[in-house]
Design an enzyme around this catalytic site. Structure first.
Site, PDB file in Angstrom:
ATOM      1  N   TYR A 174     -14.417   1.178  10.445  1.00 33.83           N
ATOM      2  CA  TYR A 174     -12.817   1.436  10.624  1.00 33.83           C
ATOM      3  C   TYR A 174     -12.398   2.079  11.708  1.00 33.83           C
ATOM      4  CZ  TYR A 174      -8.395   3.818   9.091  1.00 33.83           C
ATOM      5  OH  TYR A 174      -7.121   4.158   9.006  1.00 33.83           O
ATOM      6  N   THR A 221      -6.181  -3.225  -2.252  1.00 29.60           N
ATOM      7  CA  THR A 221      -5.959  -1.755  -2.430  1.00 29.60           C
ATOM      8  C   THR A 221      -4.645  -1.378  -2.828  1.00 29.60           C
ATOM      9  OG1 THR A 221      -5.758  -1.141  -0.300  1.00 29.60           O
ATOM     10  CG2 THR A 221      -7.900  -0.796  -0.965  1.00 29.60           C
ATOM     11  N   ALA A 268      -0.153   0.134  13.037  1.00 33.82           N
ATOM     12  CA  ALA A 268      -0.519   1.479  12.520  1.00 33.82           C
ATOM     13  C   ALA A 268      -1.833   1.726  12.905  1.00 33.82           C
ATOM     14  CB  ALA A 268      -0.445   1.291  10.913  1.00 33.82           C
ATOM     15  N   THR A 275      -1.988  11.555   5.954  1.00 34.33           N
ATOM     16  CA  THR A 275      -0.559  11.407   5.470  1.00 34.33           C
ATOM     17  C   THR A 275      -0.939  11.412   4.073  1.00 34.33           C
ATOM     18  OG1 THR A 275       0.271  10.562   7.507  1.00 34.33           O
ATOM     19  CG2 THR A 275       1.392  10.285   5.232  1.00 34.33           C
ATOM     20  N   TYR A 280      -1.983  -7.867  24.762  1.00 33.52           N
ATOM     21  CA  TYR A 280      -0.876  -8.764  24.615  1.00 33.52           C
ATOM     22  C   TYR A 280       0.352  -8.322  25.217  1.00 33.52           C
ATOM     23  CZ  TYR A 280      -2.538 -12.434  21.261  1.00 33.52           C
ATOM     24  OH  TYR A 280      -3.177 -13.499  20.746  1.00 33.52           O
ATOM     25  N   GLY A 326       0.861  -1.351   0.048  1.00 34.16           N
ATOM     26  CA  GLY A 326       0.250  -0.083   0.058  1.00 34.16           C
ATOM     27  C   GLY A 326       0.821   1.380   0.053  1.00 34.16           C
TER      28      GLY A 326
HETATM   29  N1  LIG Z   1      -2.638   7.250   4.963  1.00 29.34           N
HETATM   30  C1  LIG Z   1      -2.919   7.763   5.892  1.00 29.34           C
HETATM   31  O1  LIG Z   1      -3.204   9.250   6.193  1.00 29.34           O
HETATM   32  C2  LIG Z   1      -3.261   6.981   7.158  1.00 29.34           C
HETATM   33  C3  LIG Z   1      -3.693   7.789   8.380  1.00 29.34           C
HETATM   34  C4  LIG Z   1      -4.175   6.817   9.557  1.00 29.34           C
HETATM   35  C5  LIG Z   1      -3.586   5.436   9.639  1.00 29.34           C
HETATM   36  N2  LIG Z   1      -3.213   4.953   8.636  1.00 29.34           N
HETATM   37  C6  LIG Z   1      -3.056   3.650   8.536  1.00 29.34           C
HETATM   38  O2  LIG Z   1      -1.734   3.177   7.822  1.00 29.34           O
HETATM   39  C7  LIG Z   1      -1.947   2.067   7.306  1.00 29.34           C
HETATM   40  C8  LIG Z   1      -1.476   2.130   5.821  1.00 29.34           C
HETATM   41  O3  LIG Z   1      -2.612   2.864   5.147  1.00 29.34           O
HETATM   42  P1  LIG Z   1      -2.443   3.248   3.565  1.00 29.34           P
HETATM   43  O4  LIG Z   1      -2.641   4.759   3.465  1.00 29.34           O
HETATM   44  O5  LIG Z   1      -0.980   3.166   3.092  1.00 29.34           O
HETATM   45  O6  LIG Z   1      -3.654   2.555   2.835  1.00 29.34           O
HETATM   46  P2  LIG Z   1      -3.563   1.764   1.509  1.00 29.34           P
HETATM   47  O7  LIG Z   1      -4.855   1.305   1.132  1.00 29.34           O
HETATM   48  O8  LIG Z   1      -2.461   2.495   0.415  1.00 29.34           O
HETATM   49  O9  LIG Z   1      -2.431   0.437   2.149  1.00 29.34           O
HETATM   50  C9  LIG Z   1      -3.347  -0.352   2.825  1.00 29.34           C
HETATM   51  C10 LIG Z   1      -2.742  -2.060   2.313  1.00 29.34           C
HETATM   52  O10 LIG Z   1      -3.352  -3.021   3.028  1.00 29.34           O
HETATM   53  C11 LIG Z   1      -3.606  -4.273   2.086  1.00 29.34           C
HETATM   54  N3  LIG Z   1      -4.615  -4.675   2.810  1.00 29.34           N
HETATM   55  C12 LIG Z   1      -5.948  -4.513   3.012  1.00 29.34           C
HETATM   56  N4  LIG Z   1      -6.757  -5.658   3.660  1.00 29.34           N
HETATM   57  C13 LIG Z   1      -5.565  -6.513   3.634  1.00 29.34           C
HETATM   58  C14 LIG Z   1      -5.953  -7.848   4.231  1.00 29.34           C
HETATM   59  N5  LIG Z   1      -6.758  -8.294   4.953  1.00 29.34           N
HETATM   60  N6  LIG Z   1      -4.830  -8.848   4.203  1.00 29.34           N
HETATM   61  C15 LIG Z   1      -3.727  -8.063   3.565  1.00 29.34           C
HETATM   62  N7  LIG Z   1      -3.441  -6.968   2.968  1.00 29.34           N
HETATM   63  C16 LIG Z   1      -4.611  -6.142   3.082  1.00 29.34           C
HETATM   64  C17 LIG Z   1      -4.073  -3.321   0.805  1.00 29.34           C
HETATM   65  O11 LIG Z   1      -3.935  -4.198  -0.366  1.00 29.34           O
HETATM   66  C18 LIG Z   1      -3.170  -2.471   0.845  1.00 29.34           C
HETATM   67  O12 LIG Z   1      -1.849  -2.512  -0.017  1.00 29.34           O
HETATM   68  C19 LIG Z   1      -3.152   1.487   7.559  1.00 29.34           C
HETATM   69  O13 LIG Z   1      -3.578   0.623   8.588  1.00 29.34           O
HETATM   70  C20 LIG Z   1      -4.001   2.769   7.919  1.00 29.34           C
HETATM   71  O14 LIG Z   1      -5.119   2.612   8.749  1.00 29.34           O
HETATM   72  C21 LIG Z   1      -3.043   5.555   7.319  1.00 29.34           C
END
Ligand SMILES: NC(=O)c1ccc[n+]([C@@H]2O[C@H](COP(=O)([O-])OP(=O)(O)OC[C@H]3O[C@@H](n4cnc5c(N)ncnc54)[C@H](O)[C@@H]3O)[C@@H](O)[C@H]2O)c1
Length: 313
Positions: free
Chosen positions: A146, A36, A115, A176, A160, A11
């Site tokens: 979410y 995604t 995260a 971000t 844990y 991701g």
């Molecule tokens: N980008 C932000 O602004 C932001 C803010 C707060 C928290 N986060 C957290 O950071 C993390 C990454 O977010 P991101 O923005 O890169 O999102 P993203 O959608 O680009 O990446 C998420 C990744 O998780 C994978 N995924 C989803 N469900 C899955 C599953 N069941 N098994 C294996 N892989 C799975 C998707 O294919 C994707 O590659 C997430 O946990 C998100 O909640 C991001």
């Protein structure tokens, strides 16, 4: 050599994390369902013989051979558009996926790095939000899949920690942005840039006065790296403290992209927070971390990347 499992490593944030860990000489096992994410984000990582990718759904289980020092659980549906479209997989990856990561970490004697998100604060009544604020979350609204699964993930991680004494890190990540966000992921920055690049009307929710604070991905990754390397157990906010209204953001992106798009105002989504800004005192004091990349510079890099990347993703 340190060895990490990174769920969600294909991701946006996860792929930058894989790159950073490889640059720090770690071995990295990326586990991603590609729901995604895309392997295109890992085009640099795959050239390393310390990197491997496994296509798997962590909600169904997580098995990794060999030693593991840290499990980074970044898999999630992260953009509101994605999690509203896939509410049950969102609950599953936040709840079951987190338990699978914790069990793997416990079995390997590893640490768990979660995260988490500013969404645990919901539509906050306290500004800015310190880690001690418990939040204001609607437990049954459309966004709850979410917010609540991330709150569960934090609870599970702390349990844990208490029961098994394992090292844990919980970062509450605020908005971000940066290269590798998908054009169509629905979050404000890529949406505005996509629209500006095509000369389409830029769609701002409500009257555009709601504010966000935006952190450039390189700054976030630096904060994550420092968090791994600092003894911490309680959650820590990572984000930018500078606020910008959505209306101003649309105008700034339009200028930086050299676009003549119009700006259109549309209906606000349910439970869309009015304001959200981290209190990053803890990160400043414990990690000596503050974001360094100015918004204009981060946006210019993101625009350049989106201009060069396919609109299909
Ligand atoms: N980008 C932000 O602004 C932001 C803010 C707060 C928290 N986060 C957290 O950071 C993390 C990454 O977010 P991101 O923005 O890169 O999102 P993203 O959608 O680009 O990446 C998420 C990744 O998780 C994978 N995924 C989803 N469900 C899955 C599953 N069941 N098994 C294996 N892989 C799975 C998707 O294919 C994707 O590659 C997430 O946990 C998100 O909640 C991001």
């Amino acid at each position: 050599m340190m060895r990490a499992v990174v769920t969600g490593g294909a991701g946006f944030v996860g792929s930058h994390l894989c790159d950073r860990l490889l640059a720090e000489d770690w071995e990295v096992v990326c586990v991603d369902s590609l729901l995604t994410g895309t392997t295109a984000n890992l085009s640099a990582a795959v050239s390393s013989d310390r990197f491997s990718i496994h296509e798997a759904d962590v909600s169904r289980g997580l098995e990794v051979d060999g030693p593991v020092n840290w499990v980074f659980h970044f898999a999630s549906l992260a953009s509101p558009r994605d999690y509203l479209m896939h509410p049950i997989p969102t609950l599953e990856v936040g709840a079951l996926g987190t338990l699978h990561c914790l069990r793997l970490a416990e079995a390997k004697g590893a640490g768990l790095f979660l995260a988490s998100t500013s969404e645990v604060y919901g539509d906050p009544k306290v500004h800015p939000q310190p880690e001690t604020y418990w939040g204001n979350v609607n437990p049954i609204g459309p966004r709850s899949v979410y917010d609540e699964s991330k709150r569960f993930a934090e609870a599970a991680t702390m349990a844990y920690r208490r029961v098994h004494g394992m090292p844990v890190r919980i970062t509450r990540i605020f908005n971000t942005y940066g290269p590798r966000m998908r054009h169509g992921d629905g979050r404000a920055v890529p949406t505005f840039i996509h629209q500006a690049l095509l000369g389409e009307p830029m769609t701002v929710h409500g009257d555009g006065s709601q504010t966000r604070s935006l952190c450039y991905v390189a700054d976030l990754i630096e904060g994550i790296w420092r968090a791994v390397n600092t003894e911490l157990t309680s959650p820590i906010n990572l984000g930018n403290t500078e606020e910008i209204s959505m209306g101003e953001l649309a105008e700034l992106i339009r200028d930086l992209a050299g676009s003549d798009s119009s700006i259109d105002y549309t209906e606000r989504p349910v439970d869309d927070p009015e304001m959200r800004r981290p209190d990053t005192t803890l990160a400043r004091d414990l990690l000596e971390w503050t974001p360094a990349v100015p918004l204009r510079e981060g946006l210019a890099n993101t625009i350049e990347w989106m201009r060069a990347s396919s609109t299909e993703i």
